[in-house]
Enzyme design. Structure first.
Site, PDB file in Angstrom:
ATOM      1  N   LYS A 134     -50.942  21.913 -39.539  1.00 28.88           N
ATOM      2  CA  LYS A 134     -51.308  21.304 -38.255  1.00 28.88           C
ATOM      3  C   LYS A 134     -52.686  21.801 -37.880  1.00 28.88           C
ATOM      4  O   LYS A 134     -53.106  22.881 -38.294  1.00 28.88           O
ATOM      5  CB  LYS A 134     -50.316  21.719 -37.173  1.00 28.88           C
ATOM      6  CG  LYS A 134     -50.312  20.814 -35.969  1.00 28.88           C
ATOM      7  CD  LYS A 134     -49.476  19.575 -36.237  1.00 28.88           C
ATOM      8  CE  LYS A 134     -49.379  18.667 -35.054  1.00 28.88           C
ATOM      9  NZ  LYS A 134     -48.345  17.634 -35.263  1.00 28.88           N
TER      10      LYS A 134
HETATM   11  P1  NAD Z   1     -50.769  10.487 -27.199  1.00 30.25           P
HETATM   12  O1  NAD Z   1     -51.980  11.270 -26.891  1.00 30.25           O
HETATM   13  O2  NAD Z   1     -50.927   9.124 -27.779  1.00 30.25           O
HETATM   14  O3  NAD Z   1     -49.876  10.323 -25.876  1.00 30.25           O
HETATM   15  C1  NAD Z   1     -49.460  11.412 -25.094  1.00 30.25           C
HETATM   16  C2  NAD Z   1     -48.815  10.879 -23.829  1.00 30.25           C
HETATM   17  O4  NAD Z   1     -48.279  11.982 -23.080  1.00 30.25           O
HETATM   18  C3  NAD Z   1     -49.799  10.170 -22.882  1.00 30.25           C
HETATM   19  O5  NAD Z   1     -49.152   9.080 -22.260  1.00 30.25           O
HETATM   20  C4  NAD Z   1     -50.133  11.249 -21.845  1.00 30.25           C
HETATM   21  O6  NAD Z   1     -50.542  10.716 -20.598  1.00 30.25           O
HETATM   22  C5  NAD Z   1     -48.769  11.912 -21.743  1.00 30.25           C
HETATM   23  N1  NAD Z   1     -48.860  13.272 -21.194  1.00 30.25           N
HETATM   24  C6  NAD Z   1     -49.778  14.229 -21.471  1.00 30.25           C
HETATM   25  N2  NAD Z   1     -49.534  15.334 -20.753  1.00 30.25           N
HETATM   26  C7  NAD Z   1     -48.441  15.067 -20.018  1.00 30.25           C
HETATM   27  C8  NAD Z   1     -47.711  15.798 -19.055  1.00 30.25           C
HETATM   28  N3  NAD Z   1     -48.062  17.033 -18.716  1.00 30.25           N
HETATM   29  N4  NAD Z   1     -46.617  15.208 -18.506  1.00 30.25           N
HETATM   30  C9  NAD Z   1     -46.267  13.941 -18.842  1.00 30.25           C
HETATM   31  N5  NAD Z   1     -46.924  13.202 -19.746  1.00 30.25           N
HETATM   32  C10 NAD Z   1     -48.003  13.758 -20.312  1.00 30.25           C
HETATM   33  O7  NAD Z   1     -49.881  11.419 -28.133  1.00 30.25           O
HETATM   34  P2  NAD Z   1     -48.754  10.979 -29.160  1.00 30.25           P
HETATM   35  O8  NAD Z   1     -49.370  10.807 -30.484  1.00 30.25           O
HETATM   36  O9  NAD Z   1     -47.937   9.884 -28.567  1.00 30.25           O
HETATM   37  O10 NAD Z   1     -47.886  12.328 -29.245  1.00 30.25           O
HETATM   38  C11 NAD Z   1     -46.892  12.640 -28.274  1.00 30.25           C
HETATM   39  C12 NAD Z   1     -45.956  13.707 -28.837  1.00 30.25           C
HETATM   40  O11 NAD Z   1     -45.349  13.215 -30.041  1.00 30.25           O
HETATM   41  C13 NAD Z   1     -46.633  15.017 -29.233  1.00 30.25           C
HETATM   42  O12 NAD Z   1     -45.720  16.075 -29.024  1.00 30.25           O
HETATM   43  C14 NAD Z   1     -46.879  14.850 -30.712  1.00 30.25           C
HETATM   44  O13 NAD Z   1     -46.984  16.084 -31.391  1.00 30.25           O
HETATM   45  C15 NAD Z   1     -45.606  14.117 -31.105  1.00 30.25           C
HETATM   46  N6  NAD Z   1     -45.689  13.379 -32.365  1.00 30.25           N
HETATM   47  C16 NAD Z   1     -46.647  12.415 -32.548  1.00 30.25           C
HETATM   48  C17 NAD Z   1     -46.664  11.704 -33.732  1.00 30.25           C
HETATM   49  C18 NAD Z   1     -47.636  10.573 -33.973  1.00 30.25           C
HETATM   50  O14 NAD Z   1     -47.480   9.884 -35.003  1.00 30.25           O
HETATM   51  N7  NAD Z   1     -48.590  10.309 -33.095  1.00 30.25           N
HETATM   52  C19 NAD Z   1     -45.731  11.980 -34.739  1.00 30.25           C
HETATM   53  C20 NAD Z   1     -44.763  12.960 -34.509  1.00 30.25           C
HETATM   54  C21 NAD Z   1     -44.755  13.639 -33.309  1.00 30.25           C
END
Ligand code: NAD
Length: 442
Positions: A134
């Site tokens: 990561k």
């Molecule tokens: P992203 O940046 O696209 O979206 C994040 C979302 O969370 C946004 O809507 C943001 O406004 C919201 N957010 C941020 N801080 C917040 C808070 N304090 N309270 C409420 N909402 C909040 O990110 P993503 O890629 O969707 O990732 C989200 C989660 O999923 C992370 O934990 C990431 O590690 C995990 N994840 C992502 C992927 C991927 O393919 N993108 C894969 C596996 C896991």
């Protein structure tokens, strides 16, 4: 040539030299665990079940390599700001290391370490030929211009280029990074190593990305939830769903739950939550949110806070934003029967214990959100073979791999009479331990 395998592991971290093997289950102790300690607590619970000896546990928990770089940037406003960039490579016994890249002000070494180790266990649960890694930069891209983000990404790439590669370590998007950021990495990496699309996944399709990658994590959340809901006799049709986070994972998950006939009654982003008891109309909401880069004000019949969303009267809760949002203070009030962890480590160990005690089913992050890394794997395979799959094939193969992983975790849970998280860790540890053993230590 870069080093291979675990033989040159860094010095063990204090929390890995037996400290986490104790059983700090109380609220007080649970809250003071760092993210890496919290993941290792989950690891130890499963390792205990399997009877893994302490010396092997330490070896399996210790990261293979940690890179930290200084990133000074003259921002477009003329000010020089200095950021820290991290890449933690946790384990490569099953293949090249794989994991996302996060841009967020709270990124630090311990959190990146925790997320890297989760990637080792996640890729093993899915039986992908990968290890875990990561990365992240402690910046807030919302306060930077697009040009600044590009420069920062290129600088970071130039400082870690010798540690990543299609057969070494393959980054992908995570919080606040996207296909464009991956495209800049491809371009910068090419200056040192020639054009190598397989060095990252989650690229734009025009640059060797895969159909279906962007939506894959949300789609996988739905697939895993369908299986767990069926086991619980919880029909998805009409089920009330709340989703925290409306970025990549949350907004696609909302779309797929909506398409499956569930009622998505609440969604949120960092600014707050939108609620409608009859179910939100997700497709136009996604469109507006993507244009405005946030959930539009006034969306839904009512607005709520993120804290209220987590304890709403729903059947299914999907945390899909950041870590540690479900903790002992709110876990007793969570009303959902099923929690599908779209985010990484959204549940603290003490909240997890509360859910186990109350019989709330939790589909752990290393299974529920593994759709993203699975389609990243498909992208990498397509890049290496110089071949493109159609979207239908990507979705079919994803469904098959999610189902197989779910069945294996379920079987492990039944065999050991344990919860899905402990079972998923046990399955992963068995696979990584076997590969480590076969390759030989030292
Ligand atoms: P992203 O940046 O696209 O979206 C994040 C979302 O969370 C946004 O809507 C943001 O406004 C919201 N957010 C941020 N801080 C917040 C808070 N304090 N309270 C409420 N909402 C909040 O990110 P993503 O890629 O969707 O990732 C989200 C989660 O999923 C992370 O934990 C990431 O590690 C995990 N994840 C992502 C992927 C991927 O393919 N993108 C894969 C596996 C896991």
């Amino acid at each position: 040539m870069p080093e291979d395998r675990r033989s040159r592991a860094p010095q063990p971290h204090p929390e890995q030299t037996g400290g986490t093997a104790a059983e700090p289950t109380s609220a007080e102790v649970g809250r003071r665990l760092t993210p890496f300690q919290a993941v290792n607590l989950q690891f130890d619970r499963a390792a205990e079940l399997l009877g893994i000896p302490e010396d092997l546990r330490i070896s399996l928990k210790t990261p293979y390599r940690e890179v930290m770089v200084e990133l000074p940037l003259r921002c477009s406003d003329g000010e020089i700001r200095t950021f820290s960039g991290y890449r933690v490579q946790h384990d490569n016994s099953r293949g090249p290391m794989k994991g996302g890249l996060r841009y967020h002000p709270e990124v630090d070494l311990d959190e990146v370490r925790a997320l890297a180790s989760l990637m080792t266990w996640k890729t093993a649960v899915m039986d992908l030929p990968y290890g875990g890694a990561k990365g992240g930069i402690n910046c807030d891209p919302k306060t930077l211009s697009d040009g600044d983000v590009e420069t920062l990404t290129r600088r970071f790439t130039s400082r870690i280029e010798r540690f990543i590669g299609a057969h070494e370590d393959i980054p992908a998007p995570d919080v606040n990074t996207n296909a464009q950021v991956m495209a800049w990495i491809v371009d910068e990496f090419a200056k040192y190593h020639g054009h190598t699309p397989a060095v990252v996944t989650g690229k734009p399709v025009a640059l060797g990305g895969s159909e279906g990658r962007e939506s894959a994590t949300g789609r996988g959340v739905l697939f895993a939830t369908e299986r767990a809901a069926a086991d619980m006799d919880l029909p998805l049709e009409g089920a009330r769903v709340a989703i925290q986070g409306f970025g990549n994972v949350g907004s696609w998950a909302a779309q797929f739950f909506h398409d499956a006939g569930a009622r998505v009654v609440a969604v949120s982003d960092v600014h707050g939550a939108a609620f409608d008891g009859d179910g939100l109309d997700i497709p136009p909401l996604r469109e507006e949110a993507s244009k405005a880069r946030r959930i539009p004000e006034g969306a839904g019949a009512e607005t709520l806070t993120n804290d209220e969303l987590l304890i709403m009267d729903v059947d299914i809760l999907v945390p899909a934003a950041l870590g540690n949002v479900l903790h002992l203070r709110n876990a007793p009030d969570v009303q959902a029967r099923l929690i599908a962890e779209g985010a990484n480590h959204p549940t603290t160990p003490d909240a997890d214990e509360e859910f186990r005690r109350r019989g709330v089913t939790v589909i752990p992050d290393i299974l529920a959100n593994a759709g993203g890394v699975t389609v990243s794997y498909f992208e990498w395979v397509q890049n290496l073979q110089r071949f493109r799959w159609k979207a239908e094939r990507v979705d079919e193969e994803l469904r098959a791999m999610m189902d197989t992983a779910y069945d294996s975790v379920r079987e492990m849970a039944t065999r050991h009479e344990t919860d899905l998280r402990t079972a998923a860790f046990a399955l992963a540890i068995e696979r990584v331990a076997e590969a480590t053993h076969l390759r030989g230590v030292g």
